[in-house]
Scaffold this active site. Structure first.
Site, short mmCIF file in Angstrom:
data_model
loop_
_atom_site.label_atom_id
_atom_site.label_comp_id
_atom_site.label_asym_id
_atom_site.label_seq_id
_atom_site.Cartn_x
_atom_site.Cartn_y
_atom_site.Cartn_z
N VAL A 79 52.17 -55.71 -47.41
CA VAL A 79 51.64 -57.02 -47.01
C VAL A 79 51.49 -57.04 -45.49
O VAL A 79 52.47 -56.91 -44.75
CB VAL A 79 52.58 -58.15 -47.48
CG1 VAL A 79 52.01 -59.50 -47.08
CG2 VAL A 79 52.78 -58.08 -49.00
N VAL A 81 49.12 -58.61 -41.95
CA VAL A 81 48.12 -59.46 -41.30
C VAL A 81 47.99 -59.01 -39.86
O VAL A 81 48.99 -58.84 -39.15
CB VAL A 81 48.51 -60.95 -41.37
CG1 VAL A 81 47.50 -61.79 -40.59
CG2 VAL A 81 48.61 -61.43 -42.81
N ARG A 87 48.82 -66.86 -38.25
CA ARG A 87 48.85 -68.33 -38.28
C ARG A 87 47.45 -68.93 -38.49
O ARG A 87 47.12 -69.98 -37.95
CB ARG A 87 49.49 -68.89 -37.00
CG ARG A 87 50.89 -68.34 -36.77
CD ARG A 87 51.62 -69.04 -35.64
NE ARG A 87 52.85 -68.38 -35.32
CZ ARG A 87 53.99 -68.46 -36.04
NH1 ARG A 87 54.00 -69.17 -37.14
NH2 ARG A 87 55.07 -67.82 -35.64
N ARG A 88 46.64 -68.23 -39.26
CA ARG A 88 45.30 -68.74 -39.57
C ARG A 88 45.09 -68.81 -41.08
O ARG A 88 43.95 -68.87 -41.55
CB ARG A 88 44.24 -67.85 -38.91
CG ARG A 88 44.25 -67.98 -37.38
CD ARG A 88 43.38 -66.94 -36.69
NE ARG A 88 41.99 -66.96 -37.14
CZ ARG A 88 41.04 -66.18 -36.61
NH1 ARG A 88 41.34 -65.36 -35.62
NH2 ARG A 88 39.80 -66.23 -37.07
N GLY A 89 46.18 -68.75 -41.84
CA GLY A 89 46.09 -68.90 -43.29
C GLY A 89 45.71 -67.64 -44.04
O GLY A 89 45.44 -67.69 -45.25
N LEU A 91 47.62 -64.89 -44.75
CA LEU A 91 48.64 -64.53 -45.75
C LEU A 91 48.62 -65.51 -46.92
O LEU A 91 48.75 -65.11 -48.09
CB LEU A 91 50.03 -64.49 -45.11
CG LEU A 91 51.18 -64.14 -46.05
CD1 LEU A 91 50.96 -62.79 -46.72
CD2 LEU A 91 52.51 -64.14 -45.29
N THR A 92 48.45 -66.78 -46.63
CA THR A 92 48.38 -67.79 -47.70
C THR A 92 47.22 -67.50 -48.66
O THR A 92 47.37 -67.58 -49.88
CB THR A 92 48.22 -69.19 -47.09
OG1 THR A 92 49.37 -69.49 -46.29
CG2 THR A 92 48.09 -70.25 -48.18
N TYR A 120 58.88 -65.51 -47.32
CA TYR A 120 58.36 -65.61 -48.67
C TYR A 120 58.87 -66.79 -49.49
O TYR A 120 58.31 -67.10 -50.54
CB TYR A 120 58.59 -64.29 -49.42
CG TYR A 120 57.76 -63.19 -48.81
CD1 TYR A 120 56.40 -63.10 -49.07
CD2 TYR A 120 58.32 -62.28 -47.91
CE1 TYR A 120 55.61 -62.12 -48.48
CE2 TYR A 120 57.55 -61.30 -47.32
CZ TYR A 120 56.20 -61.22 -47.61
OH TYR A 120 55.43 -60.26 -47.01
N PHE A 414 60.02 -51.01 -52.92
CA PHE A 414 58.61 -50.62 -52.97
C PHE A 414 57.81 -51.40 -51.95
O PHE A 414 58.29 -52.36 -51.38
CB PHE A 414 58.03 -50.83 -54.39
CG PHE A 414 58.31 -52.18 -54.97
CD1 PHE A 414 57.49 -53.27 -54.66
CD2 PHE A 414 59.38 -52.40 -55.82
CE1 PHE A 414 57.73 -54.53 -55.21
CE2 PHE A 414 59.63 -53.65 -56.37
CZ PHE A 414 58.80 -54.71 -56.06
#
Length: 414
Positions: A79, A81, A87-89, A91-92, A120, A414
């Site tokens: 994962v 970014v 902070r620009r969405g 990951l969301t 998380y 993992f």
């Protein structure tokens, strides 16, 4: 505005470079090739800003052992970014797409190992298993309170990884059912993650070694997978040789005792270290001297997400009868939000809407995920102010139903 879409095979190296940037990593060529090969076997989702890959997430196609069952469970990894798009969405958006796909694929749960624990929870993940690090002072014989199994020990040839997997793989697969929280481990993960010639994080460790216990020609009664590191006397103080344990499985405490005793007796070593052991490891009870066998760290391990709460709750077994109205909130997956009646027991479970009925417990999906494998008690979350108990004894009743004989645990990072 970024575009969330599938990452093609041609962009895998770009995705890896992004991950290495984010995790401040510079792996060698062999490790890079292994990561590339691993991602070929994963679902891959990227966030693109024009032609630039600025976010990435992959998922292993796992099944996870849960009490009484084995459920499909994507295992999220890599994962990442870009620092230019935090902070620009991003990951969301990536997480939302991955959870959407999991739901469509019929996976009631998802899992990951968190690089930062603070991230998380806001996506509905709860810390569902715990791990401990155990160290043994092996400068003297390991003192035990029980008699070790005296059947023969033998080395397995790890220069032939496929042959080694043929010996211990079936035992590991059977052992998965004894503890919740364990993902499947296919041939690729065995040979490319667990039995690689070199440990990616410590190049001074030996190749993997495997010792099994049991009469020749009979089923394996237990095994240990470990590496060793020679002593270092180059500095002002001498560092004794180390035995690094990756996995130890045993039919009985006596078998486990024999394997630990063997590890502690290896020549030219003075310390046995085992990362990621279960918090209820029998060694911590049958060791005669707890100054010799110490827990040096405890940490959250596998994080779990309930994608479809109803399917997850009805898909596992229950240790005791429980009937409760749960008031659940889920900011990311609204279908999980509402009041539901859970009626479960040793003969099965049902989970149905209970609109208008008074709740017995109010909680977020994150807390329910933490409790789901039996590794976290709801009564502790009530005491912490994270779960509201409206009916006295409701949390204890949920805990009784979720209880497992052994604590949920995995060392499969993992």
């Amino acid at each position: 505005m970024v575009d969330i879409r599938e990452v093609p095979e041609s962009d895998i190296d770009r995705a890896l470079e992004l991950a290495y940037l984010v995790f401040h990593d510079r792996p060698e060529k062999e490790a890079r090739e292994r990561h590339h090969d691993m991602l070929l076997h994963c679902t891959r989702i990227g966030a693109y800003d024009g032609d630039a890959l600025v976010g990435f997430m992959a998922a292993h196609d796992f099944r996870l052992s849960v009490p009484g069952a084995d459920l499909p469970c994507p295992g999220l990894t890599f994962v990442s970014v870009s620092p230019t798009h935090r902070r620009r969405g991003v990951l969301t958006s990536l997480m939302g797409e991955m959870l959407r796909r999991a739901g469509e694929a019929g996976s009631p749960i998802a899992a990951l190992w968190a690089s930062e624990a603070a991230i998380y929870g806001r996506f509905g993940y709860g810390s569902a298993t715990q791990g401990v690090t155990i160290e043994i002072d092996s400068t003297r014989p390991l003192a035990l309170r029980i008699e070790a199994d005296r059947r023969p020990l033998r080395l397995v040839d790890t220069s032939d990884p496929e042959g080694a997997v043929a010996v211990i793989g079936p035992y590991h697969e059977a052992a998965r059912a004894t503890r919740a929280g364990r993902p499947t481990r296919g041939e690729w993960r065995w040979t490319e993650e667990w039995l690689t010639e070199q440990d990616e994080e410590d190049e001074e460790l030996s190749p993997p070694r495997i010792i099994v216990l049991g009469e020749p020609g009979e089923p394996v009664a237990g095994y240990v997978l470990y590496r060793t590191k020679p002593e270092d006397d180059s500095g002002p103080t001498r560092t004794p040789g180390r035995v690094q344990v990756y996995e130890l499985e045993a039919d009985t405490p006596a078998v486990a005792a024999a394997l630990w005793e063997c590890l502690a007796s290896l020549d030219l070593t003075g310390r046995v270290c085992a990362w990621g052991r279960p918090a209820d490891d029998p060694l911590l009870h049958f060791a005669a001297d707890r100054d010799q066998v110490r827990v040096t760290a405890a940490f959250p391990a596998l994080w779990l997400r309930l994608v479809d709460v109803g399917a997850a709750l009805t898909g596992r077994s229950w240790a005791a009868p429980v009937e409760l109205v749960l008031e659940l909130t889920d900011a990311r997956l609204p279908a999980n939000t509402g009041r539901f009646r859970l009626k479960a027991g040793p003969h099965g479970a049902a989970y149905e809407p209970a609109d208008g009925q008074a709740p017995d417990l109010s909680l977020d999906v994150r807390e329910l995920a933490a409790c789901y494998l039996g590794g976290t008690r709801a009564v502790e979350l009530v005491a912490a102010g994270l779960v509201a108990e409206h009916a006295p004894g409701a949390a204890a009743a949920l805990d009784a139903g979720l209880r497992t004989a052994l604590l949920a645990h995995t060392a499969d990072e993992f």
